[in-house]
Design a protein around this motif. Structure first.
Motif, short mmCIF file in Angstrom:
data_model
loop_
_atom_site.label_atom_id
_atom_site.label_comp_id
_atom_site.label_asym_id
_atom_site.label_seq_id
_atom_site.Cartn_x
_atom_site.Cartn_y
_atom_site.Cartn_z
N SER A 145 35.08 -6.02 -10.05
CA SER A 145 34.86 -7.01 -9.00
C SER A 145 33.95 -8.10 -9.55
O SER A 145 33.31 -7.96 -10.60
N THR A 146 33.85 -9.20 -8.81
CA THR A 146 32.95 -10.27 -9.21
C THR A 146 31.53 -9.76 -9.30
O THR A 146 30.78 -10.10 -10.22
N PHE A 147 31.11 -8.92 -8.35
CA PHE A 147 29.75 -8.39 -8.35
C PHE A 147 29.52 -7.50 -9.56
O PHE A 147 28.48 -7.59 -10.22
N GLY B 274 31.17 -7.52 -12.43
CA GLY B 274 31.22 -8.36 -13.63
C GLY B 274 29.95 -9.16 -13.80
O GLY B 274 29.40 -9.26 -14.91
N THR B 275 29.45 -9.74 -12.71
CA THR B 275 28.20 -10.50 -12.77
C THR B 275 27.04 -9.60 -13.17
O THR B 275 26.21 -9.95 -14.00
N ALA B 276 26.99 -8.41 -12.56
CA ALA B 276 25.90 -7.48 -12.85
C ALA B 276 25.92 -7.04 -14.32
O ALA B 276 24.88 -6.99 -14.98
N ILE B 277 27.10 -6.76 -14.83
CA ILE B 277 27.21 -6.34 -16.23
C ILE B 277 26.84 -7.49 -17.16
O ILE B 277 26.08 -7.31 -18.12
N ALA B 278 27.35 -8.69 -16.89
CA ALA B 278 27.02 -9.85 -17.72
C ALA B 278 25.52 -10.13 -17.69
O ALA B 278 24.91 -10.42 -18.73
N TYR B 279 24.90 -10.00 -16.51
CA TYR B 279 23.46 -10.20 -16.37
C TYR B 279 22.69 -9.18 -17.22
O TYR B 279 21.78 -9.53 -17.96
N ALA B 280 23.09 -7.92 -17.12
CA ALA B 280 22.40 -6.86 -17.86
C ALA B 280 22.54 -7.05 -19.36
O ALA B 280 21.58 -6.85 -20.11
N VAL B 281 23.72 -7.42 -19.81
CA VAL B 281 23.94 -7.64 -21.24
C VAL B 281 23.08 -8.81 -21.73
O VAL B 281 22.41 -8.72 -22.76
N ALA B 282 23.09 -9.91 -20.97
CA ALA B 282 22.28 -11.07 -21.37
C ALA B 282 20.80 -10.71 -21.42
O ALA B 282 20.10 -11.06 -22.38
N SER C 252 29.16 -16.31 -23.58
CA SER C 252 30.02 -17.14 -22.74
C SER C 252 30.43 -16.36 -21.50
O SER C 252 30.81 -15.20 -21.59
N THR C 253 30.35 -17.01 -20.35
CA THR C 253 30.72 -16.34 -19.11
C THR C 253 31.28 -17.34 -18.12
O THR C 253 30.98 -18.53 -18.18
N HIS C 254 32.10 -16.84 -17.21
CA HIS C 254 32.58 -17.68 -16.12
C HIS C 254 31.84 -17.36 -14.83
O HIS C 254 32.18 -17.85 -13.77
N TYR C 255 30.77 -16.56 -14.91
CA TYR C 255 29.95 -16.25 -13.75
C TYR C 255 28.85 -17.31 -13.64
O TYR C 255 27.77 -17.18 -14.19
N HIS C 256 29.17 -18.39 -12.93
CA HIS C 256 28.28 -19.54 -12.87
C HIS C 256 26.90 -19.20 -12.30
O HIS C 256 25.91 -19.83 -12.66
N GLY C 257 26.82 -18.20 -11.44
CA GLY C 257 25.55 -17.81 -10.85
C GLY C 257 24.54 -17.31 -11.87
O GLY C 257 23.33 -17.34 -11.62
N LEU C 258 25.00 -16.87 -13.02
CA LEU C 258 24.07 -16.38 -14.05
C LEU C 258 23.16 -17.48 -14.58
O LEU C 258 22.04 -17.20 -15.00
N THR C 259 23.62 -18.71 -14.55
CA THR C 259 22.78 -19.79 -15.08
C THR C 259 21.47 -19.88 -14.31
O THR C 259 20.42 -20.14 -14.90
#
Length: 155
Positions: A4-6, A8-16, A30-37
């Protein structure tokens, strides 16, 4: 895919966060989860860049130039057009994208406007707290710890 978007965002956040705080190496993330910025915009260890583009009406031309700054737009439909997706499908996809965009940016049921200004810092903190909570295992570890312990972090 099953993410899910949530998730994916959570995983991308944790990795970053792990790359920034623990691994501490140079990394192109690189991510398409704009909220991470929003989560990393004030971090001096993070540089925000995007691939430049030119826009004329609904036509996008990718310039193949790495540019400083954040890109808050998504160009999936433009990429689908470049890949040769039929015009009828592109039109339907654009309609759905427009509907979703309106839903995400409309005022909520209480009539409050979208979060900005003073409330943005508080909202960012709440967002990060939610992401951290999502990533907690029942054993108290994080998803990243679990992936590393299972050998998922190295080849």
């Amino acid at each position: 895919r099953g993410t899910s978007t949530f998730d994916g965002t959570a995983i991308a956040y944790a990795v970053a966060k792990n790359v920034i705080n623990n691994i501490k190496c140079r990394c192109l993330f690189s991510t398409h989860y704009h909220g991470l910025t929003d989560s990393f915009i004030d971090n001096p260890k993070v540089g925000m860049y995007h691939m430049a583009f030119s826009q004329q009406g609904n036509d996008i031309t990718f310039l193949y130039k790495f540019t400083k700054g954040i890109c808050n737009n998504s160009f999936g439909i433009n990429c689908a057009k470049l890949a040769g997706m039929p015009q009828k499908m592109l039109m339907r996809a654009q309609e759905k994208a427009d509907d979703l965009h309106k839903q995400m940016h409309k005022e909520d049921n209480d009539g409050d406007a979208p979060i900005s200004g003073e409330n943005a810092t508080e909202a960012k903190k709440e967002y990060e707290d939610i992401l951290s909570a999502i990533l907690q295992d029942t054993d108290g570890g994080t998803l990243i710890d679990k992936i590393k312990s299972e050998g998922g972090g190295k080849k």
